[in-house]
Motif scaffolding. Structure first.
Motif, mmCIF file in Angstrom:
data_model
loop_
_atom_site.group_PDB
_atom_site.id
_atom_site.type_symbol
_atom_site.label_atom_id
_atom_site.label_comp_id
_atom_site.label_asym_id
_atom_site.label_seq_id
_atom_site.Cartn_x
_atom_site.Cartn_y
_atom_site.Cartn_z
ATOM 1 N N VAL A 109 0.837 -1.204 0.000
ATOM 2 C CA VAL A 109 0.000 0.000 0.000
ATOM 3 C C VAL A 109 0.869 1.250 0.000
ATOM 4 O O VAL A 109 0.641 2.185 -0.780
ATOM 5 N N LYS A 110 1.870 1.280 0.865
ATOM 6 C CA LYS A 110 2.750 2.449 0.939
ATOM 7 C C LYS A 110 3.562 2.608 -0.336
ATOM 8 O O LYS A 110 3.822 3.737 -0.786
ATOM 9 N N TRP A 111 3.986 1.503 -0.931
ATOM 10 C CA TRP A 111 4.746 1.541 -2.186
ATOM 11 C C TRP A 111 3.933 2.213 -3.293
ATOM 12 O O TRP A 111 4.406 3.121 -3.973
ATOM 13 N N ARG A 112 2.695 1.776 -3.458
ATOM 14 C CA ARG A 112 1.843 2.355 -4.496
ATOM 15 C C ARG A 112 1.578 3.835 -4.231
ATOM 16 O O ARG A 112 1.589 4.649 -5.165
ATOM 17 N N LYS A 113 1.321 4.179 -2.979
ATOM 18 C CA LYS A 113 1.029 5.579 -2.652
ATOM 19 C C LYS A 113 2.240 6.473 -2.922
ATOM 20 O O LYS A 113 2.096 7.574 -3.466
ATOM 21 N N ARG A 114 3.423 6.008 -2.543
ATOM 22 C CA ARG A 114 4.623 6.814 -2.787
ATOM 23 C C ARG A 114 4.843 7.048 -4.282
ATOM 24 O O ARG A 114 5.197 8.150 -4.704
#
Length: 263
Positions: A109-114
């Motif tokens: 989730v954090k990877w996609r958001k970044r």
């Protein structure tokens, strides 16, 4: 059952659209050259969806004259592909290292958001800000809608592109994406009088799990220019599905997906 809505008007290039066929679009495309000669034929219906003959289609929506919907029968994909200079490899390597200690789901989730936040920040030359280049990309996305895939939503941003689509049974997602990238890279480089890489090698893609995921992906794609502060509302952005559909639906109080619009 959704009601068919056909909108006559002009293409973003200024070309008049009536009974729309792609010979009315500003660029003639030979995708077979760029996709290794993959087949162009498909049944008149697939995955339970009606596919209109080209001569009956209007305004470039060859696969349907109704609101996009998720039927759960095909492998619908949300793909984001970006310009070669829009996301430095050094940044990606640093993020991978930082997220290693997290649980996989949280890290994803954090990877996609970044990635999306960084792309929306407008890093790189952002050459798709130029209308002539954005028009090439949008034309390529629309060209085989209803033949090789059903295109549900799209958005051409200054340094990346979103597409939500369901491939026809005969075609792989990778073949469709390769065709888009190969053709548009060639045409855009020609206009820019340059050679070399245009798109980054690896796209970001996710298959759509269910109807809720479909609706969220569609809304995210069409709202992306607003989120990036490029316009005030989704249908103000020239190079997206929202401009073609959302303006006419706003009076009904619903999003193109059928989801009520946020106040």
């Amino acid at each position: 059952m959704a009601t068919a809505i056909f909108i006559l008007g002009t293409h973003a290039s200024g070309v008049l659209l009536t009974l729309s066929t792609y010979d009315k679009l500003p660029i003639a495309i030979n995708h077979n050259k760029h996709a290794g000669g993959v087949r162009t034929q498909m049944p008149k219906s697939f995955k339970g969806r009606l596919v209109l003959p080209i001569e009956q289609a209007r305004d470039g929506w060859h696969s349907r004259g109704y609101f996009p919907h998720f039927d759960g029968k095909g492998v619908t994909q949300h793909v984001c592909f970006h310009l070669f200079d829009s996301l430095p490899q050094s940044m990606l390597a640093r993020w991978r290292e930082e997220l290693q200690a997290m649980a996989q789901k949280e890290a994803d989730v954090k990877w996609r958001k970044r990635i999306q936040d960084f792309l929306d920040s407008g890093y790189g030359a952002c050459c798709l800000r130029e209308d002539r280049l954005a028009a090439i990309v949008e034309t390529a996305l629309l060209h085989f809608d209803g033949q090789r895939y059903a295109l549900h939503a799209w958005c051409v941003m200054p340094n990346h592109v979103h597409a939500l689509f369901t491939p026809a049974a005969e075609f792989k997602m990778s073949e469709i994406l390769h065709s888009w990238k190969s053709f548009t890279a060639h045409e855009c480089n020609k206009l820019l009088r340059r050679t070399g890489r245009f798109w980054a090698r690896e796209p970001f893609d996710r298959y759509i799990r269910n109807e809720r995921h479909f609706q969220n992906a569609l809304r995210y794609i069409e709202d992306n220019p607003v989120k990036a502060r490029l316009c005030g509302k989704a249908d103000d952005w020239r190079w997206s599905s929202a401009r073609r559909r959302l303006g006419s639906l706003r009076v009904l109080g619903t999003h193109a997906s059928g989801v009520p619009l946020r106040k």
